[in-house]
Scaffold this motif. Structure first.
Motif, PDB file in Angstrom:
ATOM      1  N   ASN A 167       0.815  -1.213   0.000  1.00  0.00           N
ATOM      2  CA  ASN A 167       0.000   0.000   0.000  1.00  0.00           C
ATOM      3  C   ASN A 167       0.848   1.262   0.000  1.00  0.00           C
ATOM      4  O   ASN A 167       1.612   1.490   0.932  1.00  0.00           O
ATOM      5  N   PRO A 168       0.717   2.099  -1.065  1.00  0.00           N
ATOM      6  CA  PRO A 168       1.473   3.340  -1.115  1.00  0.00           C
ATOM      7  C   PRO A 168       1.120   4.251   0.067  1.00  0.00           C
ATOM      8  O   PRO A 168      -0.005   4.228   0.563  1.00  0.00           O
ATOM      9  N   GLY A 169       2.101   5.029   0.465  1.00  0.00           N
ATOM     10  CA  GLY A 169       1.887   5.947   1.582  1.00  0.00           C
ATOM     11  C   GLY A 169       3.197   6.221   2.285  1.00  0.00           C
ATOM     12  O   GLY A 169       4.225   5.635   1.949  1.00  0.00           O
TER      13      GLY A 169
ATOM     14  N   TYR B  38       5.024   5.948   5.816  1.00  0.00           N
ATOM     15  CA  TYR B  38       4.924   5.248   7.087  1.00  0.00           C
ATOM     16  C   TYR B  38       5.997   5.767   8.037  1.00  0.00           C
ATOM     17  O   TYR B  38       7.136   5.993   7.628  1.00  0.00           O
TER      18      TYR B  38
ATOM     19  N   GLN C 269      11.318   7.593   8.342  1.00  0.00           N
ATOM     20  CA  GLN C 269      10.151   7.353   7.489  1.00  0.00           C
ATOM     21  C   GLN C 269      10.446   6.354   6.375  1.00  0.00           C
ATOM     22  O   GLN C 269      11.576   6.268   5.895  1.00  0.00           O
TER      23      GLN C 269
ATOM     24  N   GLU D 155       8.714   5.610   2.622  1.00  0.00           N
ATOM     25  CA  GLU D 155       7.688   5.999   1.659  1.00  0.00           C
ATOM     26  C   GLU D 155       7.516   4.878   0.651  1.00  0.00           C
ATOM     27  O   GLU D 155       8.476   4.441   0.016  1.00  0.00           O
TER      28      GLU D 155
ATOM     29  N   TYR E  27       5.846   4.017  -2.833  1.00  0.00           N
ATOM     30  CA  TYR E  27       5.287   4.793  -3.962  1.00  0.00           C
ATOM     31  C   TYR E  27       4.911   3.886  -5.120  1.00  0.00           C
ATOM     32  O   TYR E  27       5.242   2.712  -5.124  1.00  0.00           O
TER      33      TYR E  27
END
Ligand code: CUA
Length: 159
Positions: free
Chosen positions: A133-135, A137, A155, A157, A159
């Motif tokens: 799932n993109p996002g 975190y 973090q 990411e 994408y």
């Protein structure tokens, strides 16, 4: 009452089984014994091997090496020499996070995923997840490690 007791036990075992075998919630492994070939391939303690590494011959297959210390996650530096604060990974990747710590016990949890492990001095711990799932975190330290514990973040990411 025996049936209620037995039924409750069965219910808990089913819940545990679903979590472990279907949702893939596994306790992180602790590599007290390390395959020397594997270490040579991705020696996480070498400066140039920190951070995101693509596994040779793998398709969307990565290793992320991290060394924690109070109160920072060291993912090495990028090509321009800047300190890496965010790991960027394509969606659908299989990622093996492996890490250790220079000082005290730290946590390494990629919030919202199954990646959650302790980082312990003298040991390399690892956990493998597939990030679909993109996002963005947040990586959080979930072991109290000192006065800067609450600031210890990084973090990922997808994408
Ligand atoms: Cu590192 Cu809490």
């Amino acid at each position: 009452w025996m049936f209620i007791g037995g039924g409750t036990l069965l219910f808990f075992l089913i819940v545990l089984g679903i979590g472990a075998f279907i949702q893939g919630a596994q306790p992180p492994s602790c590599l007290t014994v390390i395959d020397p070939q594997r270490v040579e391939a991705h020696d996480p303690f070498k400066e140039e091997n920190l951070g995101l590494q693509e596994v040779e011959g793998g398709d969307l297959d990565y290793v992320v090496n991290v060394v924690a210390s109070a109160f920072n996650y060291d993912f090495g530096k990028d090509e321009e020499g800047n300190v890496v604060r965010k790991i960027r990974i394509p969606a659908g990747s299989k990622v093996m996070f492996q890490g250790t710590t220079k000082d005290v016990v730290h946590g390494f949890q990629v919030a919202g995923t199954n990646a959650n492990m302790m980082l312990e001095p003298g040991y390399i711990n690892q956990v493998e997840v597939t990030l679909d799932n993109p996002g963005v975190y947040t990586i959080v330290c979930n072991e109290y490690c000192g006065t800067g514990h609450q600031f210890m973040t990084a973090q990922v990411e997808v994408y």
